[in-house]
Design a protein around this motif. Structure first.
Motif, PDB file in Angstrom:
ATOM      1  N   PHE A  16       0.842  -1.201   0.000  1.00 42.32           N
ATOM      2  CA  PHE A  16       0.000   0.000   0.000  1.00 42.32           C
ATOM      3  C   PHE A  16       0.872   1.244   0.000  1.00 42.32           C
ATOM      4  O   PHE A  16       1.630   1.477   0.942  1.00 42.32           O
ATOM      5  CB  PHE A  16      -0.936   0.031   1.217  1.00 42.32           C
ATOM      6  CG  PHE A  16      -1.790   1.270   1.221  1.00 42.32           C
ATOM      7  CD1 PHE A  16      -2.977   1.307   0.512  1.00 42.32           C
ATOM      8  CD2 PHE A  16      -1.364   2.413   1.872  1.00 42.32           C
ATOM      9  CE1 PHE A  16      -3.738   2.464   0.461  1.00 42.32           C
ATOM     10  CE2 PHE A  16      -2.119   3.578   1.824  1.00 42.32           C
ATOM     11  CZ  PHE A  16      -3.308   3.592   1.123  1.00 42.32           C
ATOM     12  N   PHE A  62      -5.287  16.466   2.875  1.00 44.41           N
ATOM     13  CA  PHE A  62      -5.261  15.471   1.791  1.00 44.41           C
ATOM     14  C   PHE A  62      -6.572  14.714   1.733  1.00 44.41           C
ATOM     15  O   PHE A  62      -7.436  14.847   2.603  1.00 44.41           O
ATOM     16  CB  PHE A  62      -4.053  14.540   1.958  1.00 44.41           C
ATOM     17  CG  PHE A  62      -4.123  13.602   3.127  1.00 44.41           C
ATOM     18  CD1 PHE A  62      -4.591  12.309   2.973  1.00 44.41           C
ATOM     19  CD2 PHE A  62      -3.698  13.993   4.395  1.00 44.41           C
ATOM     20  CE1 PHE A  62      -4.636  11.423   4.045  1.00 44.41           C
ATOM     21  CE2 PHE A  62      -3.732  13.114   5.471  1.00 44.41           C
ATOM     22  CZ  PHE A  62      -4.202  11.828   5.294  1.00 44.41           C
ATOM     23  N   GLY A  64      -8.184  10.697   0.109  1.00 43.52           N
ATOM     24  CA  GLY A  64      -7.827   9.363  -0.376  1.00 43.52           C
ATOM     25  C   GLY A  64      -9.041   8.785  -1.070  1.00 43.52           C
ATOM     26  O   GLY A  64     -10.131   8.756  -0.488  1.00 43.52           O
ATOM     27  N   TYR A 128      -4.945   3.820  -5.953  1.00 41.66           N
ATOM     28  CA  TYR A 128      -5.255   4.744  -4.850  1.00 41.66           C
ATOM     29  C   TYR A 128      -4.798   6.134  -5.274  1.00 41.66           C
ATOM     30  O   TYR A 128      -3.655   6.320  -5.708  1.00 41.66           O
ATOM     31  CB  TYR A 128      -4.509   4.299  -3.588  1.00 41.66           C
ATOM     32  CG  TYR A 128      -4.798   5.152  -2.368  1.00 41.66           C
ATOM     33  CD1 TYR A 128      -5.959   4.981  -1.640  1.00 41.66           C
ATOM     34  CD2 TYR A 128      -3.897   6.128  -1.962  1.00 41.66           C
ATOM     35  CE1 TYR A 128      -6.229   5.758  -0.524  1.00 41.66           C
ATOM     36  CE2 TYR A 128      -4.158   6.914  -0.843  1.00 41.66           C
ATOM     37  CZ  TYR A 128      -5.328   6.721  -0.133  1.00 41.66           C
ATOM     38  OH  TYR A 128      -5.594   7.492   0.973  1.00 41.66           O
ATOM     39  N   ARG A 130      -4.169  10.123  -4.230  1.00 46.07           N
ATOM     40  CA  ARG A 130      -3.890  10.964  -3.082  1.00 46.07           C
ATOM     41  C   ARG A 130      -3.856  12.431  -3.536  1.00 46.07           C
ATOM     42  O   ARG A 130      -2.815  12.954  -3.925  1.00 46.07           O
ATOM     43  CB  ARG A 130      -2.554  10.534  -2.464  1.00 46.07           C
ATOM     44  CG  ARG A 130      -2.031  11.389  -1.325  1.00 46.07           C
ATOM     45  CD  ARG A 130      -3.038  11.625  -0.231  1.00 46.07           C
ATOM     46  NE  ARG A 130      -3.493  10.459   0.488  1.00 46.07           N
ATOM     47  CZ  ARG A 130      -2.866   9.888   1.517  1.00 46.07           C
ATOM     48  NH1 ARG A 130      -1.729  10.372   1.941  1.00 46.07           N
ATOM     49  NH2 ARG A 130      -3.401   8.854   2.136  1.00 46.07           N
ATOM     50  N   PHE A 160      -4.996  -2.611   1.906  1.00 43.70           N
ATOM     51  CA  PHE A 160      -4.218  -1.870   2.912  1.00 43.70           C
ATOM     52  C   PHE A 160      -3.502  -2.792   3.888  1.00 43.70           C
ATOM     53  O   PHE A 160      -2.343  -2.594   4.238  1.00 43.70           O
ATOM     54  CB  PHE A 160      -5.215  -0.992   3.663  1.00 43.70           C
ATOM     55  CG  PHE A 160      -4.632   0.018   4.616  1.00 43.70           C
ATOM     56  CD1 PHE A 160      -3.715   0.956   4.185  1.00 43.70           C
ATOM     57  CD2 PHE A 160      -5.047   0.058   5.925  1.00 43.70           C
ATOM     58  CE1 PHE A 160      -3.220   1.915   5.054  1.00 43.70           C
ATOM     59  CE2 PHE A 160      -4.572   1.010   6.806  1.00 43.70           C
ATOM     60  CZ  PHE A 160      -3.651   1.945   6.361  1.00 43.70           C
ATOM     61  N   LYS A 188      -9.258  16.426   7.346  1.00 46.17           N
ATOM     62  CA  LYS A 188      -8.246  15.435   6.947  1.00 46.17           C
ATOM     63  C   LYS A 188      -6.945  16.199   6.734  1.00 46.17           C
ATOM     64  O   LYS A 188      -6.573  16.553   5.602  1.00 46.17           O
ATOM     65  CB  LYS A 188      -8.711  14.702   5.691  1.00 46.17           C
ATOM     66  CG  LYS A 188      -8.087  13.333   5.540  1.00 46.17           C
ATOM     67  CD  LYS A 188      -8.892  12.472   4.593  1.00 46.17           C
ATOM     68  CE  LYS A 188      -8.146  11.226   4.167  1.00 46.17           C
ATOM     69  NZ  LYS A 188      -7.803  10.321   5.263  1.00 46.17           N
ATOM     70  N   TYR A 193      -2.571  13.065  11.694  1.00 49.32           N
ATOM     71  CA  TYR A 193      -1.905  11.767  11.533  1.00 49.32           C
ATOM     72  C   TYR A 193      -0.571  11.778  12.266  1.00 49.32           C
ATOM     73  O   TYR A 193      -0.207  10.801  12.927  1.00 49.32           O
ATOM     74  CB  TYR A 193      -1.759  11.441  10.033  1.00 49.32           C
ATOM     75  CG  TYR A 193      -3.135  11.296   9.413  1.00 49.32           C
ATOM     76  CD1 TYR A 193      -3.742  10.063   9.329  1.00 49.32           C
ATOM     77  CD2 TYR A 193      -3.864  12.416   9.003  1.00 49.32           C
ATOM     78  CE1 TYR A 193      -5.038   9.927   8.823  1.00 49.32           C
ATOM     79  CE2 TYR A 193      -5.151  12.304   8.501  1.00 49.32           C
ATOM     80  CZ  TYR A 193      -5.733  11.059   8.422  1.00 49.32           C
ATOM     81  OH  TYR A 193      -7.013  10.935   7.951  1.00 49.32           O
ATOM     82  N   ALA A 227      -6.953   5.523  10.952  1.00 45.60           N
ATOM     83  CA  ALA A 227      -7.272   5.852   9.559  1.00 45.60           C
ATOM     84  C   ALA A 227      -8.553   5.170   9.097  1.00 45.60           C
ATOM     85  O   ALA A 227      -8.731   4.900   7.915  1.00 45.60           O
ATOM     86  CB  ALA A 227      -6.105   5.456   8.661  1.00 45.60           C
ATOM     87  N   GLY A 296     -12.706   2.172   5.807  1.00 45.12           N
ATOM     88  CA  GLY A 296     -12.132   3.350   5.180  1.00 45.12           C
ATOM     89  C   GLY A 296     -11.828   3.037   3.725  1.00 45.12           C
ATOM     90  O   GLY A 296     -11.912   1.875   3.312  1.00 45.12           O
ATOM     91  N   THR A 297     -11.469   4.050   2.974  1.00 45.18           N
ATOM     92  CA  THR A 297     -11.179   3.862   1.546  1.00 45.18           C
ATOM     93  C   THR A 297     -10.045   2.871   1.347  1.00 45.18           C
ATOM     94  O   THR A 297     -10.153   1.937   0.557  1.00 45.18           O
ATOM     95  CB  THR A 297     -10.795   5.218   0.928  1.00 45.18           C
ATOM     96  OG1 THR A 297     -11.910   6.082   1.053  1.00 45.18           O
ATOM     97  CG2 THR A 297     -10.406   5.074  -0.525  1.00 45.18           C
ATOM     98  N   ALA A 298      -8.946   3.103   2.044  1.00 44.23           N
ATOM     99  CA  ALA A 298      -7.787   2.246   1.840  1.00 44.23           C
ATOM    100  C   ALA A 298      -8.083   0.824   2.295  1.00 44.23           C
ATOM    101  O   ALA A 298      -7.716  -0.144   1.637  1.00 44.23           O
ATOM    102  CB  ALA A 298      -6.584   2.807   2.599  1.00 44.23           C
TER     103      ALA A 298
HETATM  104  C1  COI Z   1      -7.811   6.378   3.272  1.00 38.21           C
HETATM  105  O1  COI Z   1      -8.423   5.393   3.671  1.00 38.21           O
HETATM  106  O2  COI Z   1      -7.943   6.839   2.149  1.00 38.21           O
HETATM  107  C2  COI Z   1      -6.902   7.085   4.110  1.00 38.21           C
HETATM  108  O3  COI Z   1      -6.680   8.232   3.866  1.00 38.21           O
HETATM  109  C3  COI Z   1      -6.182   6.373   5.132  1.00 38.21           C
HETATM  110  C4  COI Z   1      -4.745   6.685   4.978  1.00 38.21           C
HETATM  111  C5  COI Z   1      -4.254   7.636   5.970  1.00 38.21           C
HETATM  112  C6  COI Z   1      -3.904   5.583   4.570  1.00 38.21           C
END
Ligand code: COI
Ligand code: PLP
Length: 350
Positions: A16, A62, A64, A128, A130, A160, A188, A193, A227, A296-298
């Motif tokens: 990841f 940021f 994701g 993914y 960013r 992830f 975010k 973090y 996260a 979560g997304t990741a």
């Molecule tokens: C996501 O799930 O998109 C996140 O931003 C978590 C990330 C900090 C790895």
């Protein structure tokens, strides 16, 4: 139980966030000109003044989101407008300029189109994205910067967690918090973090995968993971499953996956209660939760197998992926990868 924590470098496969695609998308902001036209350029180091304000005072936000290879051969972003809106919410909280929602979505789509051949197509894989914004004005003045950079980079990823759909173990720190009322918990931003990394290391040092944060006032109510958002599964009086997740009280991130799962669950006839969850509900003998998971997304949906507090380790359910966690994860993936119709218009083909 999982043995490999969400390492950025899996022993095999993509891992990841360890590799990046060939291109990136850039735009710059100044007060006079606003945002410059989006540019797609090679992914390369940025030229940045050592006095760039993001490096000193942390104006850095940021997002994701993922582009999925779909069953019909197309590539699609999942709910990118929701990310764009949250990006602007974060920008507002950190006194940064808003970016038009359509510009955000266009930037993501352009990156996917430019690097389409690098979108991985193996099981559970995706690209993914960013998107991020940083203050680049060179100044040591403590005030909102007057120059910003917006960029989108892409990373072909596996799931992830390196060993996929295994239950994770979480640890609740008793002397650190992630966010307090009135703070930046719902934004975010990079600093949230950074502030969680020491606790993450402590979690890993005692054999857990992630931190489960508790509230700042009483250290008692579940907030979210480092996260991911938190869900528990309990029972309706009828015996049917009932989802429980902490409310969006301003100290947690309004996760898109959280919102998506609430809607998917409703379609499956499962209600969600948004209410505070006392950590004792997870750790006392009469545990009412039959399953718990993070999302979560990741990470998509990841079962939580155990919770460790200062008082000990508590196994949830049988410590293995539960029935509803598994079903929700499958339903979400089926929509994202185009194996189910997109009834709610969540798919944005690029
Ligand atoms: C996501 O799930 O998109 C996140 O931003 C978590 C990330 C900090 C790895
Ligand atoms: N909470 C935190 C702190 C996160 O970093 C994330 C990941 O983005 C989430 C929750 C889940 O949000 P989403 O589902 O929009 O990815």
């Amino acid at each position: 139980m999982s043995t490999v924590v969400n390492t950025s470098e899996a022993p095999t496969g993509l891992g990841f966030g360890a590799r990046f695609t060939a291109s990136m998308v850039l735009s710059r902001w100044t007060p006079g000109d606003g945002w410059s036209a989006l540019e797609v350029v090679p992914h390369r180091p940025l030229e940045l003044s050592p006095a760039a304000m993001a490096l000193h005072y942390g104006q850095a936000i940021f997002e994701g989101l993922k582009a999925f290879p779909r069953a019909d051969g197309s590539l699609a972003l999942f709910r990118p407008h929701a990310n764009a809106e949250r990006f602007n919410h974060s920008a507002e909280r950190l006194a940064m300029p808003a970016l038009p929602v359509e510009t955000f979505v266009d930037a993501c789509a352009r990156l996917v189109r430019a690097d389409a051949s690098e979108v991985p197509t193996g099981p559970g894989q995706s690209l993914y994205l960013r998107p991020f914004m940083i203050a680049v004005e060179p100044s040591l003045g403590v005030r909102p910067a007057q120059e910003y950079l917006f960029a989108v980079i892409g990373s072909p990823v596996d799931h992830f967690f390196a060993d996929g759909f295994e239950a994770i173990d979480v640890w609740c720190p008793s002397d650190q918090i992630r966010a307090a009322p009135g703070g930046t918990g719902a934004a975010k931003c990079a600093g949230n973090y950074a502030g969680g990394l020491a606790a993450k290391s402590l979690a890993v040092a005692q054999g857990c995968h992630e931190v489960l944060w508790l509230d700042a006032r009483e250290h008692r109510f579940v907030e979210e993971l480092g996260a991911m958002n938190f869900f528990g599964v309990t029972r309706e009086p009828s015996g049917a499953p009932l989802l429980v997740t902490p409310p969006l009280s301003g100290t947690i991130l309004a996760g898109n996956t959280r919102n998506t799962l609430i809607q998917i669950a409703a379609d499956l006839g499962v209600r969600t209660e948004q209410r505070h969850v006392d950590i004792a509900e997870l750790t006392t003998g009469d545990v009412r939760f039959v399953e718990a998971f993070a999302c979560g997304t990741a990470a998509s949906v990841v079962p939580i197998g155990s919770v460790t507090t200062a008082d000990g380790r508590y196994v949830l359910g049988d410590g293995r992926p539960g029935e509803l966690s598994t079903r929700l994860r499958e339903e979400l993936a089926a929509i994202q990868y185009g194996e189910r119709p997109d009834a709610r218009n969540w798919i944005h083909t690029v």
